[in-house]
Design a protein around this motif. Structure first.
Motif, PDB file in Angstrom:
ATOM      1  N   LYS A  10       0.850  -1.184   0.000  1.00 30.20           N
ATOM      2  CA  LYS A  10       0.000   0.000   0.000  1.00 30.20           C
ATOM      3  C   LYS A  10       0.892   1.244   0.000  1.00 30.20           C
ATOM      4  N   ASN A  44     -13.205   3.776 -10.700  1.00 32.15           N
ATOM      5  CA  ASN A  44     -13.348   4.792  -9.657  1.00 32.15           C
ATOM      6  C   ASN A  44     -14.729   5.443  -9.726  1.00 32.15           C
ATOM      7  N   VAL A  73     -15.159  -3.288  -2.083  1.00 32.34           N
ATOM      8  CA  VAL A  73     -13.914  -2.549  -2.270  1.00 32.34           C
ATOM      9  C   VAL A  73     -13.455  -2.742  -3.706  1.00 32.34           C
ATOM     10  N   LEU A 105     -10.108  -2.539  -5.910  1.00 31.12           N
ATOM     11  CA  LEU A 105      -8.650  -2.515  -5.802  1.00 31.12           C
ATOM     12  C   LEU A 105      -8.058  -2.516  -7.199  1.00 31.12           C
ATOM     13  N   CYS A 154      -2.753   8.943  -8.561  1.00 35.12           N
ATOM     14  CA  CYS A 154      -4.074   9.115  -7.934  1.00 35.12           C
ATOM     15  C   CYS A 154      -4.350  10.575  -7.620  1.00 35.12           C
ATOM     16  N   ASP A 178     -10.266   8.660  -5.808  1.00 34.80           N
ATOM     17  CA  ASP A 178     -10.485   8.641  -4.364  1.00 34.80           C
ATOM     18  C   ASP A 178     -11.335   7.472  -3.878  1.00 34.80           C
ATOM     19  N   THR A 234      -8.629   1.763  -4.346  1.00 34.72           N
ATOM     20  CA  THR A 234      -7.369   1.618  -3.622  1.00 34.72           C
ATOM     21  C   THR A 234      -6.335   1.027  -4.571  1.00 34.72           C
ATOM     22  N   LEU A 255      -2.810  -0.716  -5.223  1.00 37.06           N
ATOM     23  CA  LEU A 255      -1.883  -1.580  -4.507  1.00 37.06           C
ATOM     24  C   LEU A 255      -0.800  -2.045  -5.466  1.00 37.06           C
TER      25      LEU A 255
END
Length: 172
Positions: free
Chosen positions: A36, A73, A84, A86, A100, A106, A109, A111
């Motif tokens: 992360k 997004n 979630v 990812l 980002c 926003d 996530t 990774l």
């Protein structure tokens, strides 16, 4: 030695070799360790009890990867707290964070699989010669069972966004 798969994917028409198993709907999702940040990592258990849409891109700094991440997004906010989204790439975590910020992302996530490429190898999308992950989508239910898989046969093409989003909608 991990399984090597040939004849399943190309980059601009040129064959590439993928490392790892060919995962299918109904398979248990393999655990993973992704970065992360440079010092913080996460695993599958960090998202326990949630539906996971895992969007895998070779590099966030390319046009299709950028569009793919922006699209998910936009959709992520519609799913609620039980889902979630990812995005996994082999980009360094600070490159992902910079992208980002510049893109206003926003709800997804990002990774990184840069340290060991273990996500790519576990999910069968590690590109042997490039040490990047092949463009793909995995939808994993709250019990960590894979419910949808799309591994693109050509790296430069877009995934089927509607099919992936519909797979998530069926689980929420």
């Amino acid at each position: 030695m991990s399984q090597e798969r040939t004849g399943v994917a190309t980059l601009k028409g040129n064959p590439i070799t993928l490392i790892g198993p060919e995962l299918k709907k109904g398979d248990q999702a393999p655990d993973f360790q992704l970065s992360k940040s440079l010092v913080e990592s996460v695993s599958l258990k960090d998202f326990a009890g949630k539906v996971k849409l895992v969007s895998v891109v070779p590099s966030i700094d390319t046009g299709v990867c950028d569009a793919q991440t922006r699209r998910f997004n936009e959709e992520a906010g519609k799913f609620g707290d039980n889902v979630v989204v990812l995005t996994v790439s082999a980009d360094l975590p600070f490159a992902q964070a910079r992208w980002c910020g510049a893109a206003g992302i926003d709800k997804v996530t990002l990774l990184s699989d840069y340290k060991t490429n273990s996500f790519g190898a576990a999910y069968g999308v590690l590109i042997k010669d490039l040490h990047l992950d092949m463009r793909s989508i995995f939808v994993i239910d709250a019990n960590d069972t894979i419910q949808y898989v799309e591994v693109l046969s050509e790296m430069t093409e877009h995934p089927n966004y509607e099919n992936a989003l519909n797979a998530v909608k069926e689980l929420v």
